[in-house]
Motif scaffolding. Structure first.
Motif, PDB file in Angstrom:
ATOM      1  N   ARG A 121       0.857  -1.187   0.000  1.00 42.06           N
ATOM      2  CA  ARG A 121       0.000   0.000   0.000  1.00 42.06           C
ATOM      3  C   ARG A 121       0.890   1.233   0.000  1.00 42.06           C
ATOM      4  NH1 ARG A 121      -4.429   1.327   4.667  1.00 42.06           N
ATOM      5  NH2 ARG A 121      -5.397  -0.535   3.740  1.00 42.06           N
ATOM      6  N   LEU A 123       1.926   4.717   0.817  1.00 41.57           N
ATOM      7  CA  LEU A 123       1.540   5.692   1.825  1.00 41.57           C
ATOM      8  C   LEU A 123       1.637   7.109   1.271  1.00 41.57           C
ATOM      9  CD1 LEU A 123       3.483   4.067   4.787  1.00 41.57           C
ATOM     10  CD2 LEU A 123       1.032   3.922   4.342  1.00 41.57           C
ATOM     11  N   TYR A 234       6.049   2.584   1.078  1.00 40.38           N
ATOM     12  CA  TYR A 234       5.017   1.549   1.053  1.00 40.38           C
ATOM     13  C   TYR A 234       4.922   0.834   2.393  1.00 40.38           C
ATOM     14  CZ  TYR A 234       5.244   2.071  -4.030  1.00 40.38           C
ATOM     15  OH  TYR A 234       5.225   2.576  -5.309  1.00 40.38           O
ATOM     16  N   ASP A 252      -4.131   0.908   9.303  1.00 39.81           N
ATOM     17  CA  ASP A 252      -4.985   2.105   9.203  1.00 39.81           C
ATOM     18  C   ASP A 252      -4.383   3.283   9.954  1.00 39.81           C
ATOM     19  OD1 ASP A 252      -6.751   0.636   7.691  1.00 39.81           O
ATOM     20  OD2 ASP A 252      -8.118   0.205   9.353  1.00 39.81           O
ATOM     21  N   THR A 255      -1.166   4.560   8.068  1.00 35.70           N
ATOM     22  CA  THR A 255      -1.512   5.192   6.796  1.00 35.70           C
ATOM     23  C   THR A 255      -2.001   6.611   7.024  1.00 35.70           C
ATOM     24  OG1 THR A 255      -2.072   3.055   5.779  1.00 35.70           O
ATOM     25  CG2 THR A 255      -2.983   5.028   4.763  1.00 35.70           C
ATOM     26  N   ARG A 259       0.400  10.012   6.128  1.00 34.74           N
ATOM     27  CA  ARG A 259      -0.137  10.919   5.109  1.00 34.74           C
ATOM     28  C   ARG A 259      -0.396  12.313   5.658  1.00 34.74           C
ATOM     29  NH1 ARG A 259      -4.246   6.698   1.935  1.00 34.74           N
ATOM     30  NH2 ARG A 259      -2.574   5.597   0.814  1.00 34.74           N
TER      31      ARG A 259
END
Length: 285
Positions: A121, A123, A234, A252, A255, A259
């Motif tokens: 994922r 980031l 990531y 969660d 992330t 961000r």
């Protein structure tokens, strides 16, 4: 039950048309098996709790040294405050994580993701910018084109594999790599950063290292028009299926937290008015 009795070579139940009771051998077999059955039932309940219940248990995390120390570790205080029943084990290592051998639940990776065996994922993007201190700029100026690097004091980073990190630039639609001659080489990102802050030279560094220094005016960026845009930070794990609650909430939390740090930077930089000139080949070795 008849199959089990055949395997054991003994009768476990006395059966009549009205009732079924254990034989003496059956009672002995039940007493011996009962603790094991209870442990299996408890193990199944524990696994269900880890999946569906309140987040708890051990969480093993891997990150590169620089990103882990500067970004991941400070966020862990808030994570532990929110989820006190999760014990965190953070491993800092610049080598690629081996999820199985290192028993890692979640790993932070930088750069380009080429491992199809993991779920990755993104980031945030990972800008690479050439920076100097204001003192270096006053004394030596800054490069305006990539070929100008040959006239500057460049500071290089030696990676965990032992090789020198090649500087990258997006020229036209292509990513091109350059290995400048250096006045200093370090195998630690923080030492590279400190050398630049001290005015010893210029270096290409990741946005998360330099964002605060750029905003405070302690560093100045150049060649931003050539910054590569295909790298990222990531968060990686092995499977989307049946993730324990402790891993889901960590993904969660991190992330959202990373961000919110606003480490992108490239879009906030004012680029020079002159456009990139075509550079077919530049030798920096």
């Amino acid at each position: 039950m008849q199959k089990l009795e055949t395997q054991l070579g003994t009768r476990l139940f006395l059966r009549t048309t009205r009732s079924t009771t254990l034989t003496r051998e059956g009672e002995l077999f039940y007493r011996n098996c009962h603790p094991g059955v209870e442990r299996i039932v408890q193990a199944l309940e524990d696994m269900r709790d880890l999946r569906e219940g309140p987040p708890r248990g051990q969480l093993r995390i891997s990150a590169t040294v620089g990103f882990g120390r500067r970004i991941v570790a400070p966020l862990l205080n808030g994570f532990r405050a929110r989820y006190p029943d999760i014990a965190v084990d953070l491993l800092l290592d610049d080598r690629t994580t081996d999820f199985s051998a290192d028993r890692v639940d979640v790993a932070f990776r930088n750069g380009r993701m080429e491992d199809s065996q993991v779920i990755a994922r993104q980031l945030i993007p990972m800008p690479l910018l050439v920076c100097s201190s204001p003192a270096y700029r006053r004394a030596h100026g800054l490069p305006r084109q990539v070929e100008d690097l040959a006239a500057h004091r460049c500071i290089n980073l030696r990676t965990a594999s032992g090789r020198i990190f090649e500087w990258e630039f997006k020229i036209g639609a292509r990513i091109q790599k350059f290995l400048p001659s250096s006045t200093s080489t370090f195998n630690d990102e923080e030492l590279v950063l400190q050398a630049v802050l001290d005015g010893q030279g210029i270096a290409q560094m990741a946005g998360y290292q330099i964002s605060g220094h750029l905003r405070a005016g302690r560093l100045m960026a150049c060649l931003a028009q050539y910054a590569p845009d295909d790298r990222g930070h990531y968060l990686c794990y092995l499977s989307r299926q049946q993730l324990p609650a402790r891993i889901r909430v960590f993904i969660d939390f991190m992330t959202a937290g990373i961000r919110a740090l606003d480490l992108g930077l490239v879009s906030t930089l004012s680029l020079p008015a002159d456009k990139a000139s075509p550079i077919a080949a530049v030798s920096m070795a």
